[in-house]
Scaffold this motif. Sequence first.
Motif, PDB file in Angstrom:
ATOM      1  N   VAL A 298      52.397  10.017  17.462  1.00 49.45           N
ATOM      2  CA  VAL A 298      53.613   9.253  17.727  1.00 49.45           C
ATOM      3  C   VAL A 298      53.295   7.970  18.476  1.00 49.45           C
ATOM      4  O   VAL A 298      53.895   6.913  18.213  1.00 49.45           O
ATOM      5  N   GLU A 299      52.337   8.006  19.402  1.00 51.48           N
ATOM      6  CA  GLU A 299      51.949   6.796  20.136  1.00 51.48           C
ATOM      7  C   GLU A 299      51.344   5.775  19.185  1.00 51.48           C
ATOM      8  O   GLU A 299      51.716   4.590  19.191  1.00 51.48           O
ATOM      9  N   ALA A 300      50.406   6.209  18.358  1.00 51.87           N
ATOM     10  CA  ALA A 300      49.737   5.297  17.430  1.00 51.87           C
ATOM     11  C   ALA A 300      50.731   4.727  16.415  1.00 51.87           C
ATOM     12  O   ALA A 300      50.683   3.535  16.083  1.00 51.87           O
ATOM     13  N   ASN A 301      51.614   5.569  15.910  1.00 53.11           N
ATOM     14  CA  ASN A 301      52.607   5.086  14.943  1.00 53.11           C
ATOM     15  C   ASN A 301      53.564   4.075  15.569  1.00 53.11           C
ATOM     16  O   ASN A 301      53.898   3.044  14.983  1.00 53.11           O
ATOM     17  N   LEU A 302      54.027   4.378  16.776  1.00 50.33           N
ATOM     18  CA  LEU A 302      54.921   3.458  17.479  1.00 50.33           C
ATOM     19  C   LEU A 302      54.249   2.101  17.684  1.00 50.33           C
ATOM     20  O   LEU A 302      54.833   1.045  17.394  1.00 50.33           O
ATOM     21  N   ASP A 303      53.018   2.115  18.168  1.00 49.00           N
ATOM     22  CA  ASP A 303      52.312   0.867  18.467  1.00 49.00           C
ATOM     23  C   ASP A 303      52.087   0.031  17.215  1.00 49.00           C
ATOM     24  O   ASP A 303      52.341  -1.188  17.204  1.00 49.00           O
ATOM     25  N   THR A 304      51.604   0.664  16.158  1.00 52.79           N
ATOM     26  CA  THR A 304      51.283  -0.102  14.953  1.00 52.79           C
ATOM     27  C   THR A 304      52.537  -0.560  14.222  1.00 52.79           C
ATOM     28  O   THR A 304      52.588  -1.682  13.714  1.00 52.79           O
ATOM     29  N   GLN A 305      53.547   0.290  14.156  1.00 54.72           N
ATOM     30  CA  GLN A 305      54.738  -0.073  13.394  1.00 54.72           C
ATOM     31  C   GLN A 305      55.488  -1.247  14.025  1.00 54.72           C
ATOM     32  O   GLN A 305      55.996  -2.124  13.320  1.00 54.72           O
ATOM     33  N   TYR A 306      55.524  -1.307  15.365  1.00 54.10           N
ATOM     34  CA  TYR A 306      56.274  -2.404  15.992  1.00 54.10           C
ATOM     35  C   TYR A 306      55.415  -3.640  16.264  1.00 54.10           C
ATOM     36  O   TYR A 306      55.851  -4.768  15.995  1.00 54.10           O
ATOM     37  N   ALA A 307      54.212  -3.476  16.773  1.00 54.41           N
ATOM     38  CA  ALA A 307      53.372  -4.655  16.995  1.00 54.41           C
ATOM     39  C   ALA A 307      53.085  -5.361  15.680  1.00 54.41           C
ATOM     40  O   ALA A 307      53.170  -6.594  15.585  1.00 54.41           O
ATOM     41  N   PHE A 308      52.781  -4.579  14.640  1.00 56.76           N
ATOM     42  CA  PHE A 308      52.433  -5.179  13.360  1.00 56.76           C
ATOM     43  C   PHE A 308      53.680  -5.527  12.544  1.00 56.76           C
ATOM     44  O   PHE A 308      53.653  -6.455  11.733  1.00 56.76           O
ATOM     45  N   GLY A 309      54.780  -4.801  12.771  1.00 61.51           N
ATOM     46  CA  GLY A 309      56.015  -5.106  12.066  1.00 61.51           C
ATOM     47  C   GLY A 309      56.602  -6.428  12.491  1.00 61.51           C
ATOM     48  O   GLY A 309      57.114  -7.190  11.667  1.00 61.51           O
TER      49      GLY A 309
END
Length: 609
Positions: A298-309
């Motif tokens: 969940v941490e990795a998904n949150l970070d990548t989805q919003y920083a990269f989104g």
Amino acid sequence: MKSFGLFVGLLLAVGIRAAPSKDCEHNVKEAVTPPRGWSKVKPAPADHLIELRIGLPQPKFAELEQHLYEISDPFHERYGAHLSKEEVEDLIAPHEESVSAVDEWLADYGFASHELSRSPAGDWVKVRVPVSLAEDMLKTEYHVWQHEETGDAIVRTTTYSLPVHLHGHIDVVQPTTTFARLRGMKATYHYADEQDFIVDIAQPTIPIPSALNGQVNASCNASITPTCLRELYNIGNYTPQAADVNKIAATGYLDQYANFEDFHDFFAKYVPEATNATFDVIYINNGTNNQSLAAAGVEANLDTQYAFGLSYPTPATFYTTGGSPPFIPDDTTPDNTNEPYADWLAYILSDPSPPQTISTSYGDNEQTVPYSYATRVCKELAQLSARGVSLIFSSGDSGVGDGDSDPATQQCFTNNGLNETKFIPAFPASCPYVTTVGATWYIPEVTYYISGGGFSNYFARPWYQELAVPHYIKNLNTTYEGLYNASGRAYPDVAAQGQFFWIFDGGDNSQIGGTSAAAPTVGGIVSLLNDARLANGLPALGFLNPLIYAVGAILPDAFNDIVGGSNPGCGTEGFTAEVGWDPVTGFGTPNFGKLLDIALGNLGGLLEF
């Protein structure tokens, strides 16, 4: 006398030393009191392997720091003139005498110079040894220690010694006395409680003067998406133009895996113009990125989805660093690989072209990291900042406390053996060379009570805080006197939304929050600012804080000031959010439109003051 001198010379010529370092007098180099919550389980297995990291002094670090501050100061003529990798390495290289002294000491234990692993600048030496040899080298005893709450176990000692003549040539040896767990600070994310807020669907928009077109969709009050953030923080339809040179990254540790299927589902629903987006994965220290939906982090998904989104189509990288779980107490010969952060730092510092923006949502209580090691890690971060990297860290989700219990009932004690009641700062959030992000929630934005903030007990207040922080402390008067270090580096620097974020995780579309949401949000916005500068022939922003504090003092409408509320902990209400900077939300949340003008328009008039 002449013949004796000749005899000694012959001995030296054939490599014989009358008094090897290991036979010299040893003095204690460092001793710590075990942090609360850790229990000694048993002696460490003699054949358990440890990779000792030996830090040599960096005699010119003060010069590097001066360069960093000059090139990060918007009022300085050198602003933006970032240093090269080679220039940084030259400034942190140890003296040759230190290199020779350490090499000779290691040679006494059978390690030839060419067998040693060294950092590019030579300021770190690594050697892999069994516990039995480490105990002999450091005149200590290693034990297995276990954390009572989580069950995490590590191999550590509470004291170690070095030959007297080496004390001036070695700053630190780890892993020895550090008990940090590199966690998400009690998990720097919090699941949203669906009963926290009910949206008034009768009102389609909420008037927010600083937002895009002066309003935000009412659904964003308890339902954050990239579109909400683009509205709220006045990003609008800004599209990156320098994808050929600009890069962004997020870091992952502790078996947190960024799932591509979740990533694509997220983009399909929330960033449809970027349905085919992806990211690179770099594997460090045997890091992995398990793509089973059941293993999604969940941490990795949150970070990548919003920083990269938010920063799409800027090229994106996810760093996955191995090193978890720390240790299994029943194992007899595992590797002690539970310091993944050091491995990531070693990798990124060796990269000739690191991303211009890197977001990290991990850390621990400052006091669990020995001062000697914390200062070395902070200096590593300064090296990256001097090379033009904007380092973004979450401030933690424990208010002024340690995160081990309910904020209202926490009892926060020091680890110095005195059991003094103190607020508990976080690290690396407290490092003065990074930008630390607190959290808000709801719209209009208010203080999110979990927002970590306070004052470092290790690092002095940096010059860029000399106007904002004393003003806050003066208004605080004697409140909490003795519970915090009024002369320490204060944090956070800024804030962003930290709750009700929609993500995809393990195939499910769910909500989550915490400063782990706020940090990648700011990371994405900073990456857009870097993009604009690079597209216009300007250097990336690099270390942000001197600019942030100048803008906060002179052009405060570039941030949405958050006033009211507090970050409770340690049985107190914590610090309160006040006009201007405060140790709850910093200067507030970003107004991208205003910051873009500042980044591109001769710093938006800053130089006129």
